[in-house]
Design a protein around this motif. Structure first.
Motif, mmCIF file in Angstrom:
data_model
loop_
_atom_site.group_PDB
_atom_site.id
_atom_site.type_symbol
_atom_site.label_atom_id
_atom_site.label_comp_id
_atom_site.label_asym_id
_atom_site.label_seq_id
_atom_site.Cartn_x
_atom_site.Cartn_y
_atom_site.Cartn_z
ATOM 1 N N GLU A 72 7.027 10.391 -14.618
ATOM 2 C CA GLU A 72 6.475 9.251 -15.351
ATOM 3 C C GLU A 72 7.423 8.046 -15.356
ATOM 4 O O GLU A 72 6.971 6.895 -15.361
ATOM 5 C CB GLU A 72 6.143 9.661 -16.793
ATOM 6 C CG GLU A 72 5.006 10.669 -16.882
ATOM 7 C CD GLU A 72 4.674 11.032 -18.321
ATOM 8 O OE1 GLU A 72 5.354 10.505 -19.245
ATOM 9 O OE2 GLU A 72 3.742 11.833 -18.522
ATOM 10 N N GLN A 85 7.007 6.352 -12.044
ATOM 11 C CA GLN A 85 5.715 5.662 -12.065
ATOM 12 C C GLN A 85 5.813 4.348 -12.836
ATOM 13 O O GLN A 85 5.268 3.314 -12.409
ATOM 14 C CB GLN A 85 4.642 6.563 -12.696
ATOM 15 C CG GLN A 85 4.208 7.736 -11.829
ATOM 16 C CD GLN A 85 3.211 8.628 -12.538
ATOM 17 O OE1 GLN A 85 3.049 8.548 -13.760
ATOM 18 N NE2 GLN A 85 2.527 9.482 -11.777
ATOM 19 N N GLU A 94 2.252 1.770 -3.473
ATOM 20 C CA GLU A 94 1.205 2.302 -4.353
ATOM 21 C C GLU A 94 1.001 3.792 -4.124
ATOM 22 O O GLU A 94 0.829 4.562 -5.077
ATOM 23 C CB GLU A 94 -0.105 1.543 -4.107
ATOM 24 C CG GLU A 94 -0.072 0.108 -4.614
ATOM 25 C CD GLU A 94 -1.303 -0.691 -4.165
ATOM 26 O OE1 GLU A 94 -2.014 -0.209 -3.239
ATOM 27 O OE2 GLU A 94 -1.531 -1.785 -4.717
ATOM 28 N N SER A 95 1.083 4.211 -2.860
ATOM 29 C CA SER A 95 0.901 5.636 -2.551
ATOM 30 C C SER A 95 2.043 6.480 -3.117
ATOM 31 O O SER A 95 1.830 7.622 -3.537
ATOM 32 C CB SER A 95 0.797 5.842 -1.036
ATOM 33 O OG SER A 95 2.051 5.614 -0.402
ATOM 34 N N GLY A 147 3.640 5.791 -5.882
ATOM 35 C CA GLY A 147 3.379 5.883 -7.314
ATOM 36 C C GLY A 147 2.325 6.915 -7.665
ATOM 37 O O GLY A 147 2.391 7.541 -8.732
ATOM 38 N N THR A 148 1.360 7.126 -6.769
ATOM 39 C CA THR A 148 0.290 8.093 -7.065
ATOM 40 C C THR A 148 0.710 9.533 -6.784
ATOM 41 O O THR A 148 0.186 10.461 -7.411
ATOM 42 C CB THR A 148 -0.966 7.764 -6.235
ATOM 43 O OG1 THR A 148 -0.625 7.778 -4.833
ATOM 44 C CG2 THR A 148 -1.509 6.398 -6.610
ATOM 45 N N LYS A 149 1.661 9.694 -5.859
ATOM 46 C CA LYS A 149 2.006 11.083 -5.503
ATOM 47 C C LYS A 149 3.135 11.672 -6.356
ATOM 48 O O LYS A 149 3.350 12.874 -6.345
ATOM 49 C CB LYS A 149 2.354 11.178 -4.021
ATOM 50 C CG LYS A 149 3.684 10.558 -3.633
ATOM 51 C CD LYS A 149 3.879 10.670 -2.124
ATOM 52 C CE LYS A 149 5.208 10.081 -1.678
ATOM 53 N NZ LYS A 149 5.384 10.124 -0.213
ATOM 54 N N THR A 150 3.845 10.825 -7.106
ATOM 55 C CA THR A 150 4.920 11.363 -7.944
ATOM 56 C C THR A 150 4.393 11.761 -9.314
ATOM 57 O O THR A 150 3.483 11.131 -9.852
ATOM 58 C CB THR A 150 6.060 10.351 -8.114
ATOM 59 O OG1 THR A 150 7.084 10.923 -8.925
ATOM 60 C CG2 THR A 150 5.578 9.078 -8.790
ATOM 61 N N LYS A 151 4.954 12.813 -9.854
ATOM 62 C CA LYS A 151 4.606 13.263 -11.209
ATOM 63 C C LYS A 151 5.615 12.750 -12.232
ATOM 64 O O LYS A 151 5.449 12.963 -13.431
ATOM 65 C CB LYS A 151 4.568 14.801 -11.257
ATOM 66 C CG LYS A 151 3.603 15.442 -10.255
ATOM 67 C CD LYS A 151 2.167 15.002 -10.498
ATOM 68 C CE LYS A 151 1.213 15.704 -9.508
ATOM 69 N NZ LYS A 151 -0.177 15.219 -9.673
ATOM 70 N N GLU A 179 0.836 -1.210 0.000
ATOM 71 C CA GLU A 179 0.000 0.000 0.000
ATOM 72 C C GLU A 179 0.865 1.252 0.000
ATOM 73 O O GLU A 179 0.556 2.241 -0.679
ATOM 74 C CB GLU A 179 -0.911 -0.023 1.224
ATOM 75 C CG GLU A 179 -1.884 1.152 1.280
ATOM 76 C CD GLU A 179 -2.795 1.097 2.501
ATOM 77 O OE1 GLU A 179 -3.434 2.118 2.795
ATOM 78 O OE2 GLU A 179 -2.841 0.031 3.163
ATOM 79 N N ASN A 238 5.238 0.639 -11.233
ATOM 80 C CA ASN A 238 4.210 -0.232 -11.809
ATOM 81 C C ASN A 238 4.780 -1.592 -12.197
ATOM 82 O O ASN A 238 4.122 -2.618 -12.035
ATOM 83 C CB ASN A 238 3.565 0.436 -13.027
ATOM 84 C CG ASN A 238 2.673 1.608 -12.639
ATOM 85 O OD1 ASN A 238 2.182 1.668 -11.503
ATOM 86 N ND2 ASN A 238 2.466 2.536 -13.559
#
Length: 402
Positions: A162, A165, A153-154, A156-160, A150, A169
């Motif tokens: 790519e 990311q 995953e957090s 990955g969502t907060k970074t801009k 978890e 992933n």
């Protein structure tokens, strides 16, 4: 005035060269710590890898930075560090490599079970890197795998970014059981800056005198670098087993021994009657020393005492070991035996003294060797007198019964 760099400058500057050397010197460090049955490779299975003798492999990713923080110290490994996630991404791709027939879960688990994954970097630890803290807690069983997942995953969502990311992933696409097993076998070594110091310590631990460590390091570096170039030129992989490393480079270590000090101060403790010594009696018996020549008797006694003392000192200081001293005595006796058989064994009665003196003259001209050092004439002759005094050798045809 700050000079701007174009794209080519930025991608081909000294930092790439330093990164290559960082990887190469870590390879040498691993070589120096090989045990029998193990091997090390450079850019084969990973940046560096070690195969142990129990079917376990250690995979090493090396990441070096020249970036400094405002205080002038090496930057820390952050939670969103490109090197961190690129490394985990690379390992995830290795684990699931279809070409290596690891696209299915059982093969991936089997691969991870016999592997360890090590990130080696000069970047320092950051108290703000919650991922590394959570990873440690997962490995210590204070947090569950799902809490760790978890958190990833957090991130990955907060970074801009790519690229990061994409890296995250790829890691998260691993099956949960595979990912859990993988993350449990990830190890990080941070703030590893001075590989030269580590290498030199490893060289010293191989019983190389501290005064020779730098010379061994330079010769080892030069020869391994040359051999690697030749291997690459011939399209060969750079992998060295313990045996091949030992056979190819052991002479660098053995030749590093310092020569023995032959002219150390020496104050002899003479016996009360120098003419009562066995070796002097033997020399008197062949007219090599006259009974009235006290000065000569003391001179030869000094030589005998000196070699005996020096051998003891060299042994106590670790400059020589017992089997080297044993081999030294054995070699001296062997040379005596060969000459004795030639000069004295079958000589006639009237030839005995003349032949004995010829034997003594011949052996006095030999400079004996011990360890990696050649002794001077004084100490070599002293060894002859020492063996003679111990009744191990003699000059007269009938020396054993004189």
């Amino acid at each position: 005035m700050t000079t701007k760099q174009n794209f080519t400058d930025k991608t081909s500057n000294d930092s790439k060269e330093i990164g290559f050397h960082y990887q190469y010197y870590y390879f040498i460090y691993r070589l120096l710590n090989l045990k029998s049955g193990q091997s090390v490779g450079l850019e084969v299975k990973d940046d560096v890898h070690t195969d142990l003798d129990n079917d376990t492999q250690l995979l090493f990713q090396l990441k070096h930075t020249v970036k400094k923080n405002t205080a002038g110290n090496t930057i820390a490994l952050t939670e969103l560090d490109d090197d961190l996630w690129k490394t985990l991404h690379n390992w995830a791709k290795i684990i699931s490599d279809a070409i290596a027939k690891r696209q299915r879960k059982p093969e991936q688990i089997k691969f991870i079970q016999r592997s360890e994954f090590h990130l080696i970097t000069n970047k320092t630890e950051s108290s703000k890197n919650k991922f590394l803290k959570t990873l440690d807690e997962f490995k210590n069983s204070t947090k569950s795998f799902y809490e760790l997942r978890e958190h990833i995953e957090s991130i990955g969502t907060k970074t801009k970014n790519e690229e990061i990311q994409k890296y995250i992933n790829t890691v998260l696409r691993l099956d949960n059981e595979v990912l859990s097993l993988f993350l449990g076998k990830v190890h990080l070594q941070l703030a590893l800056e001075d590989l030269h110091a580590l290498i030199k310590q490893s060289i010293k631990e191989k019983m190389v005198p501290h005064t020779s460590v730098d010379i061994v390091f330079e010769r080892l570096d030069s020869n391994i670098r040359t051999d690697n170039y030749i291997n690459i030129k011939h399209g060969e992989k750079i992998v060295l087993s313990f045996d091949s490393f030992y056979n190819r480079y052991r002479s660098i270590f053995s030749s590093s021994r310092e020569p023995l000090q032959l002219n150390k101060p020496f104050v002899p403790a003479y016996p009360e009657d120098v003419f009562a010594q066995t070796f002097v009696k033997q020399l008197v018996a062949i007219n090599a020393v006259k009974l009235e020549d006290l000065e000569r008797a003391f001179e030869l006694t000094t030589q005998r005492l000196k070699i005996a003392r020096f051998l003891e000192d060299w042994h106590q200081s670790g400059e020589l070991v017992a089997d080297e001293i044993e081999a030294f005595h054995k070699d001296a006796k062997g040379k005596w035996r060969n000459s004795f058989e030639h000069w004295c064994e079958d000589c006639l009665d009237h030839e005995t003294v003349a032949k004995a003196k010829s034997l003594l003259h011949e052996l006095r001209r030999i400079e004996f060797s011990i360890g990696t050092s050649t002794l001077n004439t004084e100490l070599s002759n002293g060894e002859l007198y020492h063996l003679s005094d111990e009744n191990l050798i003699g000059w007269h045809r009938d020396w054993k019964i004189l």
